[in-house]
Design an enzyme around this catalytic site. Structure first.
Site, PDB file in Angstrom:
ATOM      1  N   HIS A 193       0.863  -1.105  -0.103  1.00  0.00           N
ATOM      2  CA  HIS A 193       0.018  -0.011  -0.025  1.00  0.00           C
ATOM      3  C   HIS A 193       0.755   1.193  -0.143  1.00  0.00           C
ATOM      4  O   HIS A 193       0.517   2.351   0.803  1.00  0.00           O
ATOM      5  CB  HIS A 193      -0.954   0.002   1.254  1.00  0.00           C
ATOM      6  CG  HIS A 193      -1.942  -1.301   1.261  1.00  0.00           C
ATOM      7  ND1 HIS A 193      -2.423  -1.428   2.390  1.00  0.00           N
ATOM      8  CD2 HIS A 193      -2.405  -2.078   0.430  1.00  0.00           C
ATOM      9  CE1 HIS A 193      -3.148  -2.529   2.030  1.00  0.00           C
ATOM     10  NE2 HIS A 193      -3.386  -2.810   0.774  1.00  0.00           N
TER      11      HIS A 193
HETATM   12  C1  LIG Z   1       0.399  -7.605  -4.834  1.00  0.00           C
HETATM   13  C2  LIG Z   1      -0.622  -6.346  -4.336  1.00  0.00           C
HETATM   14  C3  LIG Z   1      -1.494  -6.680  -3.623  1.00  0.00           C
HETATM   15  C4  LIG Z   1      -2.683  -5.809  -3.142  1.00  0.00           C
HETATM   16  N1  LIG Z   1      -3.735  -5.990  -2.667  1.00  0.00           N
HETATM   17  C5  LIG Z   1      -4.763  -5.116  -2.401  1.00  0.00           C
HETATM   18  C6  LIG Z   1      -6.106  -5.435  -1.958  1.00  0.00           C
HETATM   19  O1  LIG Z   1      -6.311  -6.584  -1.644  1.00  0.00           O
HETATM   20  N2  LIG Z   1      -6.923  -4.490  -1.863  1.00  0.00           N
HETATM   21  C7  LIG Z   1      -6.618  -3.295  -2.052  1.00  0.00           C
HETATM   22  O2  LIG Z   1      -7.547  -2.555  -1.781  1.00  0.00           O
HETATM   23  N3  LIG Z   1      -5.539  -2.958  -2.395  1.00  0.00           N
HETATM   24  C8  LIG Z   1      -4.481  -3.747  -2.802  1.00  0.00           C
HETATM   25  N4  LIG Z   1      -3.263  -3.366  -3.300  1.00  0.00           N
HETATM   26  C9  LIG Z   1      -3.008  -1.795  -3.487  1.00  0.00           C
HETATM   27  C10 LIG Z   1      -3.840  -1.391  -4.619  1.00  0.00           C
HETATM   28  O3  LIG Z   1      -4.075  -2.270  -5.766  1.00  0.00           O
HETATM   29  C11 LIG Z   1      -2.981  -0.096  -5.042  1.00  0.00           C
HETATM   30  O4  LIG Z   1      -3.154   1.031  -3.919  1.00  0.00           O
HETATM   31  C12 LIG Z   1      -3.958   0.432  -6.242  1.00  0.00           C
HETATM   32  O5  LIG Z   1      -3.936  -0.275  -7.281  1.00  0.00           O
HETATM   33  C13 LIG Z   1      -3.051   1.833  -6.590  1.00  0.00           C
HETATM   34  O6  LIG Z   1      -3.413   2.336  -7.720  1.00  0.00           O
HETATM   35  P1  LIG Z   1      -2.720   3.311  -8.666  1.00  0.00           P
HETATM   36  O7  LIG Z   1      -3.610   3.851  -9.692  1.00  0.00           O
HETATM   37  O8  LIG Z   1      -2.220   4.642  -7.788  1.00  0.00           O
HETATM   38  O9  LIG Z   1      -1.415   2.774  -9.352  1.00  0.00           O
HETATM   39  P2  LIG Z   1      -1.477   1.451 -10.213  1.00  0.00           P
HETATM   40  O10 LIG Z   1      -2.735   0.594 -10.230  1.00  0.00           O
HETATM   41  O11 LIG Z   1      -0.181   0.710  -9.652  1.00  0.00           O
HETATM   42  O12 LIG Z   1      -1.232   1.870 -11.636  1.00  0.00           O
HETATM   43  C14 LIG Z   1      -0.225   2.582 -12.221  1.00  0.00           C
HETATM   44  C15 LIG Z   1      -0.245   2.154 -13.803  1.00  0.00           C
HETATM   45  O13 LIG Z   1       0.752   2.996 -14.262  1.00  0.00           O
HETATM   46  C16 LIG Z   1       1.595   2.247 -15.299  1.00  0.00           C
HETATM   47  N5  LIG Z   1       2.851   3.177 -15.362  1.00  0.00           N
HETATM   48  C17 LIG Z   1       3.954   3.235 -14.627  1.00  0.00           C
HETATM   49  N6  LIG Z   1       4.655   4.133 -14.897  1.00  0.00           N
HETATM   50  C18 LIG Z   1       4.630   4.457 -16.317  1.00  0.00           C
HETATM   51  C19 LIG Z   1       5.127   4.951 -17.118  1.00  0.00           C
HETATM   52  N7  LIG Z   1       6.069   5.724 -17.080  1.00  0.00           N
HETATM   53  N8  LIG Z   1       4.478   4.921 -18.516  1.00  0.00           N
HETATM   54  C20 LIG Z   1       3.286   4.337 -18.688  1.00  0.00           C
HETATM   55  N9  LIG Z   1       2.714   3.483 -17.816  1.00  0.00           N
HETATM   56  C21 LIG Z   1       3.160   3.568 -16.535  1.00  0.00           C
HETATM   57  C22 LIG Z   1       1.784   1.081 -14.386  1.00  0.00           C
HETATM   58  O14 LIG Z   1       2.353  -0.016 -15.221  1.00  0.00           O
HETATM   59  C23 LIG Z   1       0.457   0.673 -14.091  1.00  0.00           C
HETATM   60  O15 LIG Z   1      -0.504   0.162 -14.942  1.00  0.00           O
HETATM   61  C24 LIG Z   1      -2.387  -4.415  -3.318  1.00  0.00           C
HETATM   62  C25 LIG Z   1      -1.298  -3.954  -4.422  1.00  0.00           C
HETATM   63  C26 LIG Z   1      -0.449  -5.047  -4.830  1.00  0.00           C
HETATM   64  C27 LIG Z   1       0.713  -4.792  -5.723  1.00  0.00           C
END
Ligand SMILES: Cc1cc2nc3c(=O)[nH]c(=O)nc-3n(C[C@H](O)[C@H](O)[C@H](O)COP(=O)(O)OP(=O)(O)OC[C@H]3O[C@@H](n4cnc5c(N)ncnc54)[C@H](O)[C@@H]3O)c2cc1C
Length: 549
Positions: free
Chosen positions: A477
């Site tokens: 997280h």
């Molecule tokens: C293994 C794991 C288990 C988890 N379990 C849970 C759970 O059970 N319940 C829960 O609520 N949360 C869980 N989480 C946390 C939750 O999924 C994250 O907090 C949330 O998905 C974050 O969302 P975000 O949009 O900030 O980033 P992300 O969903 O990580 O999205 C970022 C995206 O940007 C892309 N990206 C990054 N840099 C670039 C770039 N330079 N160019 C192009 N694309 C790029 C990445 O590839 C990715 O697709 C978990 C996370 C993980 C990794």
């Protein structure tokens, strides 16, 4: 100031979104819904075609797959015996919502009231609740806290399990309330998790938000495209440079550039683009556009410590997975009824508890799992076993994300500085002792042949702390590396605009002023919903900004 030479032939859009993750897919859907705006969504990973993404239990198979996971690790953590802690992140359409543990927890109402109290107008619980509800299709139906008709499916576990029943009853016997809705009026208590699934399948934001939007002619999705730099004209973001294979492309945004790369990659991209701590950028030969010491700072993460048990009865997932007949029977049951072990996420039951009576709300979350293994994604133990982990909900330790190179393909240094705050160490020790108190209740003891980890010899606070330093790992997280606020270290304002810049926002988990008290996907989706709304409001207000018809 660097000024870019603009190519007349490069593609032009109204909005460019970097990252098709939990928040990015929400933006892609909402910004294209009216048909008035041309949107480019760039994703470094590929399509979400891996079958294990869509079967909830397949979560365990995505931990070491570089095709869907950035496979980051922290730097050696001084307070964790210099161990490097894994930091998986989704690198695929849906981002981390495609590889996460599927647990649906919004956090506490007080988290958001605290964000507001820090000066962020529009982020109190009453302000964000409509976005949680708009996002949701709650299996139990709508009420004053839950929504139906939204793109994010939220479901109950497919069936109860005797070990979970015993755990919940044990928590009640230990003095904690039963709670059938952690996203209801109060988070405190023990009960079953809800999951972001529908009919036994994962409901990532790629499935719920992106898939229905993909046929819209005003949405362009480019996967396997690594954004390498934000392009500026003075302090105005005008486009993005990205790399596909060995080719570098440029796309221009007539409206805004929106960073949704997540808590590690959004600050990395800002730093690569000249926005960040000046000395760090100079050290890597990057021209400084704005000295912003807060970019990449205030990294927060939830640390978890697992207690493991040998079970007296062959009713755990280990017993199913380790026997081919049971395995095939479960597979068949899943295909026919969409029930059973293949539908479970990274936790089955949970308890949110206060380690000190004077606290207003829980400071510890327990994840209860009906299997045991030495590490996330590792082979299950060859005997009947189960686990429960303790995680501190509001850590005070703060870390950072720093580029290690001007090369965008080089992972940044990730240093959460876990356990550097005394409160964090004390809370984990108190949480582990509280968990043992639950496990010692008669209803739970009947299932415990042996406490494997940390074991009965672990008794004192020092023992529990030493065990934690040796085994603690992340609950995945990370947040707050492009923190929202108005102080000198804040990166974005309350409308998620990068301070001092025009037409540049960050919309993802990195903007959280403090990590939400729970699993962070629901909050990231809410941020995507609220961010989309603010972007569309601002576009409408700034008319006649030339948005394409
Ligand atoms: C293994 C794991 C288990 C988890 N379990 C849970 C759970 O059970 N319940 C829960 O609520 N949360 C869980 N989480 C946390 C939750 O999924 C994250 O907090 C949330 O998905 C974050 O969302 P975000 O949009 O900030 O980033 P992300 O969903 O990580 O999205 C970022 C995206 O940007 C892309 N990206 C990054 N840099 C670039 C770039 N330079 N160019 C192009 N694309 C790029 C990445 O590839 C990715 O697709 C978990 C996370 C993980 C990794």
């Amino acid at each position: 100031m660097s000024t870019t030479n603009f190519s007349a032939n490069a593609a032009h859009f109204d909005y460019i979104i970097v990252g098709a993750g939990s928040a990015g897919c929400v933006l892609a859907n909402r910004l294209t819904a009216s048909g008035r705006h041309r949107v480019l969504l760039l994703e470094a990973g590929g399509r979400d075609s891996n079958i294990w993404i869509h079967i909830p239990l397949g979560y365990g198979k995505l931990f070491d797959n570089p095709k869907v996971n950035w496979l980051y690790k922290t730097e050696p953590e001084p307070e964790l015996n210099n161990r490097r802690v894994i930091q998986p992140r989704g690198k695929v359409l849906g981002g981390s919502s495609s590889i996460n543990g599927l647990l649906y927890i919004r956090g506490q109402h007080e988290d958001y009231d605290h964000w507001r109290q820090l000066g962020n107008a529009g982020w109190a619980f009453k302000d964000v609740l409509p976005y949680f509800m708009t996002a949701e299709t709650q299996q139990r139906g709508a009420d004053e806290l839950h929504g139906v008709g939204g793109p994010l499916a939220v479901s109950d576990v497919s069936e109860p399990h005797p070990l979970c029943e015993a755990f919940i009853e044990a928590a009640v016997q230990a003095g904690y309330p039963r709670n059938d809705d952690f996203n209801g009026p109060k988070q405190e208590g023990a009960g079953y998790f809800q999951l972001t699934t529908k009919n036994g399948r994962r409901w990532s934001t790629a499935v719920g938000y992106l898939r229905p939007a993909r046929k819209r002619p005003n949405l362009t999705v480019i996967s396997d495209a690594l954004a390498t730099r934000v392009l500026f004209s003075g302090r105005r973001a005008v486009g993005v440079e990205y790399r596909q294979g060995n080719t570098t492309h440029t796309a221009y945004a007539d409206g805004e550039v929106i960073l949704s790369g997540g808590a590690f990659n959004s600050p990395q991209l800002l730093q690569l683009s000249g926005v960040g701590p000046a000395q760090l950028l100079r050290d890597h030969g990057i021209e400084v556009i704005a000295d912003m010491p807060g970019v990449g700072h205030d990294l927060q993460d939830h640390l978890q410590i697992r207690m493991q048990y040998r079970c007296t009865e062959p009713i755990t997932m280990n017993d199913v997975i380790n026997d081919w007949r049971h395995r095939y029977a479960e597979g068949l049951r899943y295909l026919v009824s969409r029930k059973g072990l293949l539908t479970i996420g990274a936790g089955y039951a949970a308890a949110f508890i206060r380690t000190r009576p004077e606290l207003a709300t829980p400071d510890v979350q327990v994840h209860f799992l009906i299997f045991s293994a030495d590490a996330a994604g590792a082979t299950l133990h060859p005997f009947s076993g189960f686990m429960a982990s303790v995680c501190q909900l509001r850590p005070e330790s703060r870390g950072f994300v720093h580029i290690k190179s001007a090369d965008p393909a080089v992972p940044p240094a990730i240093q959460p500085r876990y356990f550097t705050a005394q409160l964090d160490r004390d809370t984990i020790v108190a949480g582990l002792k509280a968990l043992r108190g639950i496990m010692n209740q008669k209803v739970m003891r009947q299932y415990i042949a042996e406490e494997l980890q940390p074991g009965e010899a672990c008794v004192s606070d020092e023992d529990f702390l030493a065990f934690s330093r040796a085994t603690a790992t992340t609950v995945y997280h990370p947040t707050s590396t492009c923190r929202m606020g108005s102080d000198p270290n804040a990166v974005v304002d309350e409308r998620l605009r990068v301070h001092g810049f025009e037409r540049l926002r960050v919309v993802d988990a990195s903007i959280m002023p403090t990590v939400a008290s729970g699993n962070t996907n629901a909050a990231a989706v809410m941020i995507g919903e609220k961010g989309s709304d603010m972007i569309l409001q601002d576009a409408a207000a700034s008319a006649p900004m030339a948005m394409s018809a």
